[in-house]
Scaffold this motif. Structure first.
Motif, PDB file in Angstrom:
ATOM      1  N   TYR A 159       0.834  -1.200   0.000  1.00 57.79           N
ATOM      2  CA  TYR A 159       0.000   0.000   0.000  1.00 57.79           C
ATOM      3  C   TYR A 159       0.868   1.248   0.000  1.00 57.79           C
ATOM      4  O   TYR A 159       2.047   1.207   0.333  1.00 57.79           O
ATOM      5  N   LEU A 160       0.238   2.362  -0.319  1.00 62.46           N
ATOM      6  CA  LEU A 160       0.930   3.633  -0.226  1.00 62.46           C
ATOM      7  C   LEU A 160       1.071   4.011   1.246  1.00 62.46           C
ATOM      8  O   LEU A 160       0.128   3.857   2.019  1.00 62.46           O
ATOM      9  N   ALA A 161       2.228   4.499   1.609  1.00 66.04           N
ATOM     10  CA  ALA A 161       2.448   4.984   2.971  1.00 66.04           C
ATOM     11  C   ALA A 161       2.245   6.489   2.964  1.00 66.04           C
ATOM     12  O   ALA A 161       2.423   7.144   1.936  1.00 66.04           O
ATOM     13  N   LYS A 162       1.847   7.040   4.128  1.00 67.25           N
ATOM     14  CA  LYS A 162       1.666   8.485   4.234  1.00 67.25           C
ATOM     15  C   LYS A 162       2.435   8.988   5.440  1.00 67.25           C
ATOM     16  O   LYS A 162       2.347   8.433   6.525  1.00 67.25           O
ATOM     17  N   VAL A 163       3.188  10.036   5.225  1.00 68.44           N
ATOM     18  CA  VAL A 163       3.841  10.762   6.298  1.00 68.44           C
ATOM     19  C   VAL A 163       3.311  12.180   6.175  1.00 68.44           C
ATOM     20  O   VAL A 163       3.478  12.823   5.141  1.00 68.44           O
ATOM     21  N   VAL A 164       2.631  12.660   7.235  1.00 74.66           N
ATOM     22  CA  VAL A 164       1.868  13.899   7.136  1.00 74.66           C
ATOM     23  C   VAL A 164       2.318  14.907   8.185  1.00 74.66           C
ATOM     24  O   VAL A 164       2.457  14.577   9.356  1.00 74.66           O
ATOM     25  N   TRP A 165       2.516  16.134   7.718  1.00 72.71           N
ATOM     26  CA  TRP A 165       2.768  17.271   8.587  1.00 72.71           C
ATOM     27  C   TRP A 165       1.533  18.149   8.458  1.00 72.71           C
ATOM     28  O   TRP A 165       1.298  18.722   7.387  1.00 72.71           O
ATOM     29  N   PHE A 166       0.709  18.225   9.482  1.00 68.19           N
ATOM     30  CA  PHE A 166      -0.497  19.041   9.387  1.00 68.19           C
ATOM     31  C   PHE A 166      -0.103  20.482   9.123  1.00 68.19           C
ATOM     32  O   PHE A 166       0.853  20.986   9.680  1.00 68.19           O
ATOM     33  N   GLY A 167      -0.844  21.108   8.246  1.00 70.71           N
ATOM     34  CA  GLY A 167      -0.534  22.478   7.889  1.00 70.71           C
ATOM     35  C   GLY A 167       0.066  22.575   6.500  1.00 70.71           C
ATOM     36  O   GLY A 167       0.634  23.578   6.135  1.00 70.71           O
ATOM     37  N   GLY A 168      -0.019  21.515   5.712  1.00 67.81           N
ATOM     38  CA  GLY A 168       0.392  21.622   4.330  1.00 67.81           C
ATOM     39  C   GLY A 168       1.362  20.591   3.831  1.00 67.81           C
ATOM     40  O   GLY A 168       1.193  20.068   2.754  1.00 67.81           O
TER      41      GLY A 168
END
Length: 180
Positions: A159-168
């Protein structure tokens, strides 16, 4: 295999001396992050994430990673706020702590985590980071370091992995794209 969800409450920043004091009364097992500058660096970076059965005995000046960060060392202590891994413990370290450490080391490619940045976690894990001041009551409005994500979602290699920084800021892609 279903993904585990780890909500990690991070407290800090602490100095090495402050860690010795605070771990006398609190923080049994848990995670820790070391931020600072190695000799060749001009800017502070997230250098290492680790787990410990006893933060009090693990986080000392004798810790191998601490010696590699001689300048501007900040220590963040992490507690799992979500329910721990259900079922029988198969190893000494709780799977939730192990997988949360592993997802940070792999997806952030932390320089002092040699082993766990080679391959993705063996099991799906979703990690949500929250940061608190050392009074344990006041949340930080901004993350303590720009490269420390709010959210890591590893659903497995297929699957695709997601690394997220809230705010853009968000990185999304296959697991293989995160390896440098």
């Amino acid at each position: 295999m279903k993904a585990l969800t780890a909500i990690i409450d991070w407290f800090g920043p602490y100095t090495l001396e402050q860690v010795r004091e605070v771990t006398k009364f609190d923080f049994d097992d848990g995670l820790y992050v070391l931020i600072g500058k190695q000799p060749f660096q001009r800017k502070s970076w997230i250098q290492y994430i680790g787990i410990a059965k006893s933060l009090k005995t693990r986080l000392t000046s004798q810790h191998p990673a601490v010696g590699h960060i001689p300048r501007d060392l900040e220590i963040w202590l992490g507690e799992v706020a979500s329910p721990r891994t259900p079922g029988r413990k198969m190893k000494v370290t709780d799977n939730m702590l192990d997988l949360a450490e592993w997802s940070h080391a792999y997806y952030l490619q932390l320089p002092l985590n040699k082993n766990k940045r080679k391959t993705p976690p063996f099991r799906p894990i979703t990690t949500y980071n929250r940061w608190w001041r050392i009074d344990y009551e006041t949340p930080y409005l901004k993350r303590p370091h720009a490269d420390w994500p709010d959210f890591i979602d590893h659903l497995g290699e297929d699957y695709l992995a997601k690394v997220v920084w809230f705010g853009g800021k968000q990185i999304k892609g296959p697991v293989s794209d995160f390896k440098k």
